[in-house]
Design a protein around this motif. Structure first.
Motif, PDB file in Angstrom:
ATOM      1  N   ALA A  12      28.547  -3.552  26.461  1.00  0.00           N
ATOM      2  CA  ALA A  12      27.923  -2.892  25.826  1.00  0.00           C
ATOM      3  C   ALA A  12      27.468  -3.749  24.015  1.00  0.00           C
ATOM      4  N   VAL A 278      27.721   6.712  28.595  1.00  0.00           N
ATOM      5  CA  VAL A 278      26.433   5.808  29.115  1.00  0.00           C
ATOM      6  C   VAL A 278      25.832   7.406  30.105  1.00  0.00           C
ATOM      7  N   ALA A 298      24.032  10.628  28.222  1.00  0.00           N
ATOM      8  CA  ALA A 298      25.822  10.666  28.113  1.00  0.00           C
ATOM      9  C   ALA A 298      25.779  11.899  27.052  1.00  0.00           C
TER      10      ALA A 298
END
Length: 901
Positions: A12, A278, A298
């Motif tokens: 990320a 996610v 998410a």
């Protein structure tokens, strides 16, 4: 502290071709919990709650089934895949629920065990034996810590480090967090990066009002006491017990999606919820080549709507993220009946009862229902006989021919006018057949040349009838003598008389149960046929203490081996040396006797004793005293309340003496415990000593009240003692704790008796037990009784040389009553009872034996006396039952003492 979580964090942080960001982590490599991290609590042998607890996330048990999840009031979902509870924020899973739950739990438990092995095996440690096992007040920086002892946190500690730093605490013994302590997190430290791995036999205890943080991996059990909070997850290879505790769960980076279904305007809906940070692509496929893929964001959810009836499958595009339900049936046609499969019951030997519920007939007047079942792994279903129902309700069918140790699956089926509906497919495991269980009880009525041998059949096992008998012999001989067999079809006591015994001889015997070539033996007990015995006398309380006179009372308990005995009393003023003697009376059988004395002085105390003499043998009762009250003072006594039924009760008292007054006024004052104001009953005028009573009303269930008898004479007020009683419910629900038996190896049998269940169709009973001096109660298995009677359960994992306390519990709905707390000690296995002296009746043993016998005889007399009073309509049923139980208990105590001596 998951590997997947760190990988996700690095990914990320990258943008296109930017160089990867390096996370500066201190401490050991993370412990991978795998799919176990889908659960806030995961245990192999059970999860219990003393309501109300609060758990965020899911909980699960495997390989044990849903019956091991107690105190949560579970509601099984129609899919059969999970249950819900008001105490659990997520879902509840068990190994006996429908697929994919069993497979999913098997994987999660395996991952839990692998995580324990990984964390406990990390070497070398950075710190060893910190604080000698007492780490209260410490500040702990990232690293691996190791103790070869127990670990105690008796004061607040601080775990200090960054949000990506890690800690592993390896503990060979037990972990205890004392009441009120706090595990503080500083510097950004995260609970999911802290692992406590505990290998001790007693496991983990988090004390009352404690605030704990981290993931707990326990090789045995975990106990979280009242009002304690755990910021993290609990994983136990035995059980987890919560007492009004809070568990917040773990921040697992990748967990399974949750799937649900519903009907809307006669069309189906499937909703998928994503707790991850996610997004995930989910594809749903169904009948008529239906297929649709949507992104589940998410922390959000997505619904597939307007779905026709049929079977649907779901899958994700991320192999690291699964779904808790992968296949489900949609049935929203309002004309179709609805049927639910519920867990099997009465799983005994080669038979079982399959259960289901017809929840809706749809648009049909009648529905045919039945079950289909088969051995797990086979192809062909076997159908039970159909039953026709014209209203929603439960239905059952018995099946037979089952093999021990084999798993079967079954489902409920409903058919109406060609329309077929099926409930979820559940499983049932057939246990290995149980064997009968018999115990030997002490011999009784050892008189002359005869005796009565006693035993109890505790359990028939999986058999309909059992033959029971006794084997006995003189101590030191080889051959056993057998009594005639008796056939029993239910657990219970049994006895047999034997003859030809010799005075002074010691005999041993055992109870035996036999059925279908299966034999079970009770313990070998022994008794000695006493030499001719001496008489036994008991001193009782003086009565009729009026003016200058009194009546002395006694009882000849046993006449011994004499045809007749002389009895009398010796008495004197307290402090004097010489005894006065009453006239001698001759008795030829046991019974009460009395004698009047005179010349007593007001305000003086006197002592007296009963004496028996036979052929030069003299025995004395205990010395009892009484005081001649000052003249002229009236006296009143408060007696226990009776007839505590519904919202009413009867208050009782006795006017003992009017003193110098011709009449007195008597009444009662009563109030709820803790209130300030007394309530008075109507006054009654008495002109002679005697009993008096008054009824009261408006009592509340579960409330305790106090009361006292009051007497008023010529403006002066005299009060009896203040007593109390509690209005219990349901009517007369009562349970009694009985002494533990079969304290063998690491187990013991806990015993109790349900005394009353009037007002309830059935009562759930079980036991609480714990090590003496500790706070954590452990639970035995529950049983359901439909009538008063004895019940037992096994306490396990007992430690040698340790004293345990336990109590019987009975529960109906929200009403719980407890028996007295008793105790027992798991003795060492060397068999030494510490008694090197003579086992006869001389010295202290003989006095204790006589005392036990007197207590037994007195309880018997009180029971028989009150029974006669009750039969004349002058007593109440509950008090009669209490006296009967007291008599039976005293009898068993006396017989046990005789056997032990």
């Amino acid at each position: 502290m998951l590997t997947a979580g760190l990988v996700g964090g690095i990914g990320a942080a990258q943008e296109d071709n930017d160089p990867p960001i390096q996370i500066q982590q201190e401490g050991p490599a993370p412990v991978d919990l795998g799919t176990a991290c889908d659960f806030s609590i995961l245990a192999k042998s059970g999860i219990s709650s003393v309501p109300n607890s609060d758990v965020t996330g899911d909980i699960g048990v495997s390989p044990i089934g849903s019956t091991a999840i107690t105190g949560f009031a579970l509601t099984l979902d129609a899919s059969g895949v999970y249950s819900t509870s008001t105490q659990v924020g997520g879902r509840v899973y068990a190994a006996d629920y429908a697929e994919p739950t069993p497979s999913r739990l098997t994987t999660a438990v395996s991952d839990m065990e692998a995580a324990f092995t990984d964390a406990y095996g990390r070497v070398p440690p950075d710190v060893t034996e910190l604080g000698g096992g007492n780490i209260g007040g410490e500040t702990l920086t990232p690293g691996v810590y190791n103790w070869s002892t127990d670990v105690l946190i008796d004061d607040d500690i601080t775990i200090d480090g960054g949000p990506d730093d890690t800690w592993i605490f390896q503990i060979a013994g037990d972990l205890t967090a004392a009441s009120g302590v706090t595990v503080n997190l500083a510097g950004g430290a995260q609970a999911e990066n802290i692992v406590w791995v505990v290998a001790g036999g007693a496991g983990v205890e988090i004390g009352t009002d404690a605030n704990f943080a981290g993931i707990v991996l326990a090789q045995t059990g975990i106990n979280v006491l009242t009002n304690a909070t755990v910021d993290g997850c609990l994983y136990a290879q035995t059980d987890v017990n919560l007492q009004m505790a809070t568990v917040t769960g773990c921040d697992c980076d990748l967990v399974d999606l949750q799937v649900g279904s519903a009907c809307e305007d006669e069309e189906g809906e499937i909703t998928v919820t994503n707790p991850n940070d996610v997004s995930v692509m989910v594809t749903v496929t169904g009948p008529d080549a239906y297929e649709e893929t949507m992104e589940v964001p998410a922390g959000g959810s997505v619904t597939w709507g307007a779905l026709p009836d049929g079977t649907y499958s779901l899958e994700t595009d991320n192999i690291a993220i699964g779904l808790d339900i992968t296949t489900l049936d949609i049935s929203c046609d309002p004309t179709v009946p609805d049927v639910v499969t519920t867990p099997a019951t009465d799983v005994n030997g080669s038979t079982a009862t399959l259960n289901g519920e017809l929840t809706d007939l749809g648009d049909f007047d009648t529905v045919d229902v039945f079950f289909e079942w088969r051995e797990l792994g086979t192809d062909e279903w076997i159908a039970t006989e159909p039953q026709t129902l014209d209203a929603p309700g439960d239905f059952s069918a018995g099946i037979e021919g089952l093999e021990p140790g084999t798993t079967y699956e079954f489902r409920a089926v409903g058919v109406a006018n060609g329309e077929r509906v099926e409930g979820a497919t559940l499983r049932v495991v057939i246990p290995t057949p149980g064997v009968p269980d018999v115990i030997t009880s002490p011999a009784t009525e050892v008189n002359g040349s005869t005796a009565t041998l006693n035993g109890e059949l505790l359990d028939l096992g999986d058999f309909d009838t059992v033959d029971v008998f006794f084997e006995w012999r003189e101590l030191g001989t080889d051959e056993w003598i057998t009594t005639a067999p008796q056939t029993l079809d239910a657990p219970g006591d049994f006895s047999a008389g034997i003859a030809g015994l010799e005075p002074g001889g010691t005999y041993e015997f055992r109870a035996v149960a036999v059925t279908d070539d299966t034999r079970d033996e009770g313990a070998v007990l022994s008794f000695t046929k006493d030499e001719p015995g001496a008489p036994i006398v008991e001193t009782q309380t003086a009565t009729e203490i009026n003016g200058s006179t009194a009546t002395l009372n006694g009882e000849l308990i046993e006449i011994g081996d004499f045809d007749s005995v002389d009895i009398f009393f010796e008495w004197r003023e307290l402090g004097a040396e010489e005894w006065n003697t009453t006239e001698t009376q001759t008795l030829d059988e046991p019974g009460d006797f009395s004698a009047g004395i005179e010349g007593l002085e007001p305000g003086s105390t006197y002592e007296f004793r009963a004496v028996v003499v036979a052929n030069g043998t003299r025995e004395e009762g205990t010395i009892v005293s009484f005081t001649k009250a000052e003249a002229g003072v009236p006296s009143v006594e408060t007696q226990p309340a009776t007839e505590i039924n519904g919202s009413t009760a009867t208050l009782n008292g006795e006017l003992l003496d009017l003193g110098d007054f011709d009449t007195v006024d008597v009444f009662f004052e009563w109030r709820e415990l803790g209130a300030d104001e007394w309530i008075a009953t109507e006054s009654q005028t008495l002109d002679e000593p005697g009993d008096f009573s008054a009824g009261i009303a408006g009592l509340e269930l579960g409330t305790t009240y106090e009361f006292r008898a009051v007497m008023v004479a010529n403006g002066e007020q005299f009060l009896g003692a203040t007593l109390s009683f509690t209005k219990f419910g349901p009517d007369e629900l009562a349970v009694e704790t009985r002494p533990a038996t079969e304290v063998n190896g690491s187990t013991a049998t806990l015993n109790g008796e349900l005394l009353e269940l009037e007002g309830a169709a059935e009562v759930t009973v079980f036991f609480l037990y714990r090590v003496e001096g500790t706070e954590v109660w452990m639970f035995t298995d529950e049983a359901v009784l439909t009538e008063p009677g004895p019940f037992s359960a096994t306490a396990t994992n007992l430690e040698t040389g340790t004293t345990y306390e336990f109590q019987a519990v009975a529960q109906v709905g929200d009403t719980v009553v407890y028996g007295d707390i008793l105790e027992f000690t798991k003795e060492s296995d060397d068999g030494d009872d510490g008694d090197d002296g003579d086992d006869g009746d001389d010295g202290e043993d003989g006095k204790n034996k006589k005392k036990k016998k007197r207590e037994y005889k007195r309880a018997k007399r009180e029971y028989e006396k009150y029974k006669k009073k009750y039969e004349k309509g002058k007593g109440n049923k509950k008090r009669l039952k209490k006296k009967r139980h007291a008599y039976e208990h005293a009898k068993r105590e006396y017989e046990k003492y005789v056997e032990d001596c």
